[in-house]
Write a protein that holds these residues in place. Structure first.
Motif, PDB file in Angstrom:
ATOM      1  N   CYS A  14       0.833  -1.216   0.000  1.00  0.00           N
ATOM      2  CA  CYS A  14       0.000   0.000   0.000  1.00  0.00           C
ATOM      3  C   CYS A  14       0.865   1.264   0.000  1.00  0.00           C
ATOM      4  CB  CYS A  14      -0.898   0.032   1.237  1.00  0.00           C
ATOM      5  SG  CYS A  14      -2.084  -1.307   1.303  1.00  0.00           S
ATOM      6  N   PRO A  55      -2.193   0.761  -7.967  1.00  0.00           N
ATOM      7  CA  PRO A  55      -3.224   1.594  -7.330  1.00  0.00           C
ATOM      8  C   PRO A  55      -3.979   0.844  -6.240  1.00  0.00           C
ATOM      9  CG  PRO A  55      -3.964   0.817  -9.468  1.00  0.00           C
ATOM     10  CD  PRO A  55      -2.527   0.427  -9.349  1.00  0.00           C
ATOM     11  N   ASP A  90      15.972  -8.217   6.408  1.00  0.00           N
ATOM     12  CA  ASP A  90      15.337  -9.486   6.071  1.00  0.00           C
ATOM     13  C   ASP A  90      15.294 -10.321   7.347  1.00  0.00           C
ATOM     14  OD1 ASP A  90      14.670 -12.070   5.306  1.00  0.00           O
ATOM     15  OD2 ASP A  90      15.688 -11.916   3.370  1.00  0.00           O
ATOM     16  N   ARG A 107      -3.566  -2.318 -17.629  1.00  0.00           N
ATOM     17  CA  ARG A 107      -4.286  -1.075 -17.334  1.00  0.00           C
ATOM     18  C   ARG A 107      -3.315   0.090 -17.153  1.00  0.00           C
ATOM     19  NH1 ARG A 107      -6.380  -1.987 -11.014  1.00  0.00           N
ATOM     20  NH2 ARG A 107      -4.370  -2.639 -10.196  1.00  0.00           N
TER      21      ARG A 107
HETATM   22  C1  LIG Z   1      -1.561  -4.658  -7.711  1.00  0.00           C
HETATM   23  C2  LIG Z   1      -2.423  -4.754  -6.480  1.00  0.00           C
HETATM   24  C3  LIG Z   1      -3.454  -3.838  -6.300  1.00  0.00           C
HETATM   25  C4  LIG Z   1      -4.252  -3.921  -5.166  1.00  0.00           C
HETATM   26  N1  LIG Z   1      -5.268  -3.020  -5.032  1.00  0.00           N
HETATM   27  C5  LIG Z   1      -6.057  -3.062  -3.943  1.00  0.00           C
HETATM   28  C6  LIG Z   1      -7.125  -2.132  -3.803  1.00  0.00           C
HETATM   29  O1  LIG Z   1      -7.361  -1.285  -4.667  1.00  0.00           O
HETATM   30  N2  LIG Z   1      -7.888  -2.210  -2.678  1.00  0.00           N
HETATM   31  C7  LIG Z   1      -7.672  -3.145  -1.698  1.00  0.00           C
HETATM   32  O2  LIG Z   1      -8.406  -3.178  -0.703  1.00  0.00           O
HETATM   33  N3  LIG Z   1      -6.646  -4.056  -1.825  1.00  0.00           N
HETATM   34  C8  LIG Z   1      -5.848  -4.024  -2.911  1.00  0.00           C
HETATM   35  N4  LIG Z   1      -4.807  -4.941  -3.027  1.00  0.00           N
HETATM   36  C9  LIG Z   1      -4.559  -5.880  -1.924  1.00  0.00           C
HETATM   37  C10 LIG Z   1      -3.624  -5.280  -0.856  1.00  0.00           C
HETATM   38  O3  LIG Z   1      -2.379  -4.956  -1.453  1.00  0.00           O
HETATM   39  C11 LIG Z   1      -3.438  -6.334   0.252  1.00  0.00           C
HETATM   40  O4  LIG Z   1      -4.642  -6.499   0.956  1.00  0.00           O
HETATM   41  C12 LIG Z   1      -2.401  -5.947   1.280  1.00  0.00           C
HETATM   42  O5  LIG Z   1      -1.199  -5.552   0.697  1.00  0.00           O
HETATM   43  C13 LIG Z   1      -2.126  -7.151   2.168  1.00  0.00           C
HETATM   44  O6  LIG Z   1      -1.229  -6.763   3.184  1.00  0.00           O
HETATM   45  P1  LIG Z   1      -0.104  -7.748   3.703  1.00  0.00           P
HETATM   46  O7  LIG Z   1       0.436  -7.098   4.909  1.00  0.00           O
HETATM   47  O8  LIG Z   1      -0.627  -9.127   3.809  1.00  0.00           O
HETATM   48  O9  LIG Z   1       0.963  -7.840   2.514  1.00  0.00           O
HETATM   49  P2  LIG Z   1       2.107  -6.861   2.020  1.00  0.00           P
HETATM   50  O10 LIG Z   1       1.575  -5.497   1.798  1.00  0.00           O
HETATM   51  O11 LIG Z   1       2.755  -7.529   0.868  1.00  0.00           O
HETATM   52  O12 LIG Z   1       3.123  -6.799   3.241  1.00  0.00           O
HETATM   53  C14 LIG Z   1       4.009  -7.864   3.549  1.00  0.00           C
HETATM   54  C15 LIG Z   1       5.321  -7.240   3.962  1.00  0.00           C
HETATM   55  O13 LIG Z   1       6.192  -8.252   4.454  1.00  0.00           O
HETATM   56  C16 LIG Z   1       7.509  -7.929   4.074  1.00  0.00           C
HETATM   57  N5  LIG Z   1       8.338  -9.146   4.139  1.00  0.00           N
HETATM   58  C17 LIG Z   1       8.196 -10.278   3.427  1.00  0.00           C
HETATM   59  N6  LIG Z   1       9.165 -11.168   3.747  1.00  0.00           N
HETATM   60  C18 LIG Z   1       9.944 -10.582   4.685  1.00  0.00           C
HETATM   61  C19 LIG Z   1      11.104 -10.975   5.387  1.00  0.00           C
HETATM   62  N7  LIG Z   1      11.680 -12.163   5.193  1.00  0.00           N
HETATM   63  N8  LIG Z   1      11.649 -10.103   6.285  1.00  0.00           N
HETATM   64  C20 LIG Z   1      11.092  -8.890   6.501  1.00  0.00           C
HETATM   65  N9  LIG Z   1       9.991  -8.448   5.839  1.00  0.00           N
HETATM   66  C21 LIG Z   1       9.424  -9.291   4.949  1.00  0.00           C
HETATM   67  C22 LIG Z   1       7.339  -7.390   2.664  1.00  0.00           C
HETATM   68  O14 LIG Z   1       8.445  -6.628   2.273  1.00  0.00           O
HETATM   69  C23 LIG Z   1       6.063  -6.577   2.796  1.00  0.00           C
HETATM   70  O15 LIG Z   1       6.323  -5.230   3.091  1.00  0.00           O
HETATM   71  C24 LIG Z   1      -4.027  -4.919  -4.183  1.00  0.00           C
HETATM   72  C25 LIG Z   1      -3.005  -5.848  -4.372  1.00  0.00           C
HETATM   73  C26 LIG Z   1      -2.224  -5.765  -5.515  1.00  0.00           C
HETATM   74  C27 LIG Z   1      -1.146  -6.800  -5.713  1.00  0.00           C
END
Ligand SMILES: Cc1cc2nc3c(=O)[nH]c(=O)nc-3n(C[C@H](O)[C@H](O)[C@H](O)COP(=O)(O)OP(=O)(O)OC[C@H]3O[C@@H](n4cnc5c(N)ncnc54)[C@H](O)[C@@H]3O)c2cc1C
Length: 382
Positions: free
Chosen positions: A40, A56, A218, A291
């Motif tokens: 995000c 986005p 990491d 897109r």
């Molecule tokens: C292209 C795209 C568009 C999207 N658009 C929308 C939208 O418009 N609206 C919506 O509601 N949702 C959207 N989403 C979904 C949204 O991105 C996810 O819901 C959200 O990112 C999930 O959060 P997360 O914390 O699980 O994952 P992430 O945001 O991926 O966070 C995981 C974090 O863990 C870190 N990490 C991984 N491995 C390690 C490690 N070994 N050591 C330290 N850090 C590590 C990564 O660097 C990352 O920062 C979209 C997703 C994508 C791919």
């Protein structure tokens, strides 16, 4: 020194960190990127335009709890997201709705079809094309064919790298036609953008005396598993560890890599006020990219120039610099995921949370809800 360790500072990790910190625990957050916010994350580009570095992100939800939770850390720019498809140069609203109908067919035919659709399904309904295909009326069936060919098929082939034969008919059947004049892409009651951007919202969430965030780390360089134990910085660690990264990488992909789709984002700044007049234009019948997003239309920012981004999907290989974005839901991949999950079950203080650790697509609101649910469980159990 710490009661809990959280790996990853995206939605999952940040909400979990805040919740555990507010329960009195001291929390260490390790994030491998040089910033918080996960996918995000947003930042001003060199021309001052606020961009979303990883594509986005529009917040939308019907869960008041998720909206209220994030509202503790941000005000909102109310924004009803609309998407148009570029079909042979013509821009039409998607999902296909009554406005689209009148743009695609000449007036007399569109009027007749509109009447038939309203009579058959009712104003305001959302009808999967599978249902349109079951209708006796050939003109209604024709709408399903139009949507499949011009809005769904080529876009899906690009996004998922599939041939038409490989596309699951169950997925195709669910593509909706909306019987209304509402062009908004999402129908949920709360939708918008954090007023000052996502990153300040995450900064506020993680700004707590009991949270320490280390970026550019990491976690695998600090944490390892031995039998059923977590070793943190060389010492056994008994507090809870919430892991939000890819679960296969936690075990050096010992059973093989979990497949993902990745994306290449090509940003371009244009010295002009406007590029496409819309926040998102899907290219559903042409081009290699899926897109184009024009950020000013998402954020409401006023500026003399504009920045756009084109998205090119490709198969994730795990090569340096590639990011796994979309898990690929099928039986074989789920079985592989379960093998990795089983390895973590041996370690009682490790929890998997998030789109990568759970190998599952979540929207932001669903991720907030899941993080609240898990931390509630941890607080009650431990
Ligand atoms: C292209 C795209 C568009 C999207 N658009 C929308 C939208 O418009 N609206 C919506 O509601 N949702 C959207 N989403 C979904 C949204 O991105 C996810 O819901 C959200 O990112 C999930 O959060 P997360 O914390 O699980 O994952 P992430 O945001 O991926 O966070 C995981 C974090 O863990 C870190 N990490 C991984 N491995 C390690 C490690 N070994 N050591 C330290 N850090 C590590 C990564 O660097 C990352 O920062 C979209 C997703 C994508 C791919």
């Amino acid at each position: 020194m710490f009661d809990s360790v959280i790996i990853g500072a995206g939605v999952a990790g940040s909400v979990a960190a805040r919740e555990l910190a507010e329960s009195g625990r001291s929390v260490l957050v390790l994030e491998q990127r040089d910033h918080i916010g996960g996918n995000c994350y947003d930042e001003p580009d060199e021309h001052g335009i606020l961009i979303h570095k990883y594509g986005p992100h529009i917040f939308h939800t019907k869960e008041k709890k998720a909206y209220d939770y994030l509202s503790r850390f941000t005000d909102w720019y109310a924004f009803g997201h609309e998407v148009v498809a570029n079909v042979y140069g013509k821009l039409i609203p998607v999902p296909f709705n009554l406005n689209t109908l009148h743009m695609v067919y000449e007036k007399e035919k569109a009027d007749t079809l509109e009447k038939k659709l309203i009579e058959t399904f009712g104003m305001g309904s959302r009808v999967p094309i599978l249902k349109l295909r079951e209708q006796e009326d050939p003109e209604i069936r024709q709408i399903a064919d139009y949507v499949y060919e011009n809005i769904f098929l080529h876009y899906t082939m690009k996004q998922w790298g599939q041939t038409p034969e490989e596309i699951d008919p169950a997925v195709t059947g669910r593509v909706p036609v909306v019987i209304s004049y509402d062009n908004r892409y999402f129908q949920e009651p709360w939708q918008g953008m954090p007023l000052h951007g996502y990153t300040p919202m995450f900064e506020k969430m993680l700004d707590h005396p009991k949270i320490r965030v280390e970026t550019g780390v990491d976690a695998r360089s600090r944490i390892r598993f031995e039998e059923d134990q977590v070793i943190l910085d060389g010492e056994p660690f008994c507090g809870e560890v919430i892991y939000t990264g890819p679960v296969d990488e936690l075990f050096n992909c010992c059973f093989g890599r979990l497949p993902y789709r990745s994306l290449r984002f090509d940003f371009e700044y244009l010295d002009q006020k406007d590029y496409q007049g819309h926040s998102v234009v899907n290219y559903t019948v042409s081009e290699d990219f899926t897109r184009i997003t024009e950020f000013k239309y998402l954020t409401g920012q006023k500026a003399p120039g504009t920045t756009i981004v084109r998205e090119y999907p490709f198969a994730y290989t795990g090569a340096e610099g590639e990011i796994p974005y979309y898990s690929i839901a099928n039986e074989a991949n789920q079985a592989l995921y379960e093998k990795y999950r089983a390895l973590t079950e041996k370690i009682p203080n490790v929890w998997l949370l998030g789109r990568l650790a759970e190998y599952k697509y979540y929207n932001i609101d669903a991720m907030v809800m899941k993080a609240l649910e898990l931390t509630e469980k941890i607080k009650q159990e431990v």
